[in-house]
Design a protein around this motif. Sequence first.
Motif, mmCIF file in Angstrom:
data_model
loop_
_atom_site.group_PDB
_atom_site.id
_atom_site.type_symbol
_atom_site.label_atom_id
_atom_site.label_comp_id
_atom_site.label_asym_id
_atom_site.label_seq_id
_atom_site.Cartn_x
_atom_site.Cartn_y
_atom_site.Cartn_z
ATOM 1 N N GLN A 455 0.980 -1.165 -0.033
ATOM 2 C CA GLN A 455 0.125 -0.030 -0.068
ATOM 3 C C GLN A 455 0.816 1.319 0.032
ATOM 4 O O GLN A 455 1.670 1.317 0.860
ATOM 5 N N VAL A 456 0.537 2.167 -0.952
ATOM 6 C CA VAL A 456 1.397 3.510 -0.876
ATOM 7 C C VAL A 456 0.370 4.701 -1.204
ATOM 8 O O VAL A 456 -0.706 4.385 -1.729
ATOM 9 N N PRO A 457 0.549 5.896 -0.493
ATOM 10 C CA PRO A 457 -0.260 7.042 -0.824
ATOM 11 C C PRO A 457 -0.104 7.587 -2.270
ATOM 12 O O PRO A 457 1.017 7.374 -2.786
ATOM 13 N N VAL A 458 -1.101 7.912 -2.816
ATOM 14 C CA VAL A 458 -1.044 8.341 -4.358
ATOM 15 C C VAL A 458 -2.492 9.489 -4.472
ATOM 16 O O VAL A 458 -3.140 9.520 -3.670
ATOM 17 N N GLY A 459 -2.147 10.137 -5.514
ATOM 18 C CA GLY A 459 -3.092 11.202 -5.786
ATOM 19 C C GLY A 459 -3.843 11.101 -7.259
ATOM 20 O O GLY A 459 -3.171 10.380 -8.124
ATOM 21 N N VAL A 460 -4.882 11.329 -7.613
ATOM 22 C CA VAL A 460 -5.508 10.997 -8.646
ATOM 23 C C VAL A 460 -6.326 12.550 -9.169
ATOM 24 O O VAL A 460 -6.445 13.239 -8.295
ATOM 25 N N GLY A 461 -6.952 12.566 -10.212
ATOM 26 C CA GLY A 461 -7.420 13.786 -10.583
ATOM 27 C C GLY A 461 -7.891 13.765 -11.916
ATOM 28 O O GLY A 461 -7.419 12.865 -13.014
ATOM 29 N N GLN A 462 -8.860 14.610 -12.402
ATOM 30 C CA GLN A 462 -9.478 14.695 -13.768
ATOM 31 C C GLN A 462 -10.657 15.902 -13.827
ATOM 32 O O GLN A 462 -10.856 16.215 -12.865
ATOM 33 N N PRO A 463 -10.677 16.116 -15.258
ATOM 34 C CA PRO A 463 -11.650 17.335 -15.371
ATOM 35 C C PRO A 463 -13.164 16.426 -15.576
ATOM 36 O O PRO A 463 -12.972 15.204 -15.534
ATOM 37 N N THR A 464 -13.999 17.301 -15.801
ATOM 38 C CA THR A 464 -15.344 16.510 -16.173
ATOM 39 C C THR A 464 -15.299 15.723 -17.531
ATOM 40 O O THR A 464 -14.741 16.389 -18.378
ATOM 41 N N LEU A 465 -15.640 14.726 -17.666
ATOM 42 C CA LEU A 465 -15.590 13.915 -18.756
ATOM 43 C C LEU A 465 -16.792 13.444 -19.289
ATOM 44 O O LEU A 465 -17.715 12.941 -18.530
ATOM 45 N N LYS A 466 -17.262 13.280 -20.477
ATOM 46 C CA LYS A 466 -18.260 12.516 -21.024
ATOM 47 C C LYS A 466 -17.650 11.377 -21.749
ATOM 48 O O LYS A 466 -17.137 11.387 -22.807
ATOM 49 N N ILE A 467 -18.163 10.270 -21.235
ATOM 50 C CA ILE A 467 -18.143 8.981 -22.069
ATOM 51 C C ILE A 467 -19.096 8.124 -22.688
ATOM 52 O O ILE A 467 -20.455 8.340 -21.884
ATOM 53 N N GLU A 468 -19.376 7.735 -23.740
ATOM 54 C CA GLU A 468 -20.355 7.419 -24.580
ATOM 55 C C GLU A 468 -20.336 5.704 -24.233
ATOM 56 O O GLU A 468 -19.442 5.273 -24.007
ATOM 57 N N ASN A 469 -21.663 5.297 -24.362
ATOM 58 C CA ASN A 469 -21.994 3.978 -24.288
ATOM 59 C C ASN A 469 -21.245 3.013 -23.330
ATOM 60 O O ASN A 469 -20.553 2.107 -23.661
ATOM 61 N N LEU A 470 -21.240 3.722 -22.127
ATOM 62 C CA LEU A 470 -20.701 2.912 -20.790
ATOM 63 C C LEU A 470 -21.776 2.170 -20.251
ATOM 64 O O LEU A 470 -22.792 2.446 -20.005
ATOM 65 N N THR A 471 -21.360 0.938 -19.846
ATOM 66 C CA THR A 471 -22.395 0.205 -19.334
ATOM 67 C C THR A 471 -22.494 0.431 -17.701
ATOM 68 O O THR A 471 -21.793 0.376 -16.948
#
Length: 477
Positions: A455-471
């Motif tokens: 286990q290690v500490p991490v960071g994540v991030g993203q802008p708003t996303l539009k994804i087509e045809n996801l289940t």
Amino acid sequence: MSDLLATNDLFFGADGLDRRKVEKHVDEGLAGADDGELFLEYRQSEGLVFDDGRLKSAAFDTTRGFGLRAVAGDVTGYAHASELSEAAIARAAETVRAVRAGHGGSIAAGPARTNREFYISDNPLALVAFDEKVNLLAEIDRYARGKDERVRQVSASLTGEWQAIQILRSDGERVADIRPLVRLNVSIVVERDGRMESGSHGTGGRQLYDRFLSRETWTSAVDEALRQALINLESVPAPAGEMTVVLGSGWPGILLHEAIGHGLEGDFNRKGTSAFAGLTGQRIASPGVTVVDDGTLSDRRGSLTVDDEGTPTQRTVLIENGVLIGLMQDRQNSRLMGASSTGNGRRQSFAHCPMPRMTNTYMVPGDDDPQDILASVKKGLYAVSFGGGQVDITSGKFVFSCTEAYKIEDGKIGAPVKGATLIGNGSDVLTKVSMVGNDLRLDPGIGTCGKDGQQVPVGVGQPTLKIENLTVGGTAV
């Protein structure tokens, strides 16, 4: 004071090791190896949990130890101990020598000394009195219960860690780092007419306690946890089927981390077990999608001055405008693949070997306004926050559960939903991205990544996303 000087007393002080004798054992243990190092670690950690109006637990721990690694080709010899003594290091050197039987290599050059020191040497655990930390958690409890009569349970926790390391190589080079880490978390359960729902929010980073003791920080955490819990009280069963999904900015980047990030780590690609193996230079995402891993962001949970092999962290572009151009590498896998380390060699502690791991992984912002993204969806799901998930590195298949999500109806945010899961494949989910927002946010500092039991500490991030045809897996009938 430099990190090297600040950590000397922990390992080579009056009551510590004799540096010259230690260097001799390292030289003997790594003679003829391709690579390796002695990793010295000192760590203090504490955790307080306040639940049901009282201090439920308090823990404090101090650990000190070393790990000696010798690398010969794709074989690794590793010995570690919690005993910091010349005798223990000598035994470790004798153990790791076994991996180079019949191997005649020469030790690789050490990492470039291009890093800057991120963190001050002060130990956050020692700067704030125990009673002050307990009083903070009690005040959080009172504040949360006073906010809304529907609050039934409040749980607040405060954890802190101070890690100091030194890395010694057989050429006599020494690298050091100091790493503070603090996290505050609040969970709230609310009830209305017999229905109970919960919400939680955490914040953290490589900082001292002062920011987390500030009223602005902890009240914001309580307000966000309560907001989420109250929204869940209004939730309806989630729809199911294939649909357009809009991912919110910030913490939803955990899906990017799990479904895509692990598949771009060097070891999985060298062994051919990643869904992305052999695809460097090819398009794996929609145009406009650029993903980076950056361990140099100040105060972020995944940031380090140097990785756990002594290589300075850096900003590594993984996907550029939809094309796979880079991987995250440690020293061993990068050498075997004819590449360079990207400063992603990480380990949980001195008792573990380093391996390629993410630091702060995120998608860079695009040009689309988040409101325009939502307005473009006739019917779909708006996923704002995630809980647990599973991913298969080889196939790329993933399943993630949403902890906050809403229906999108005629371009507007509709009712909150409960029980939504996102199901897809990491190797093609980014090819379904049709719009990328201009609102990049990083997560609030709560990420922890697991890989091969570490286990290690991490960071994540993203802008708003539009994804087509996801289940979407739902609970509506």
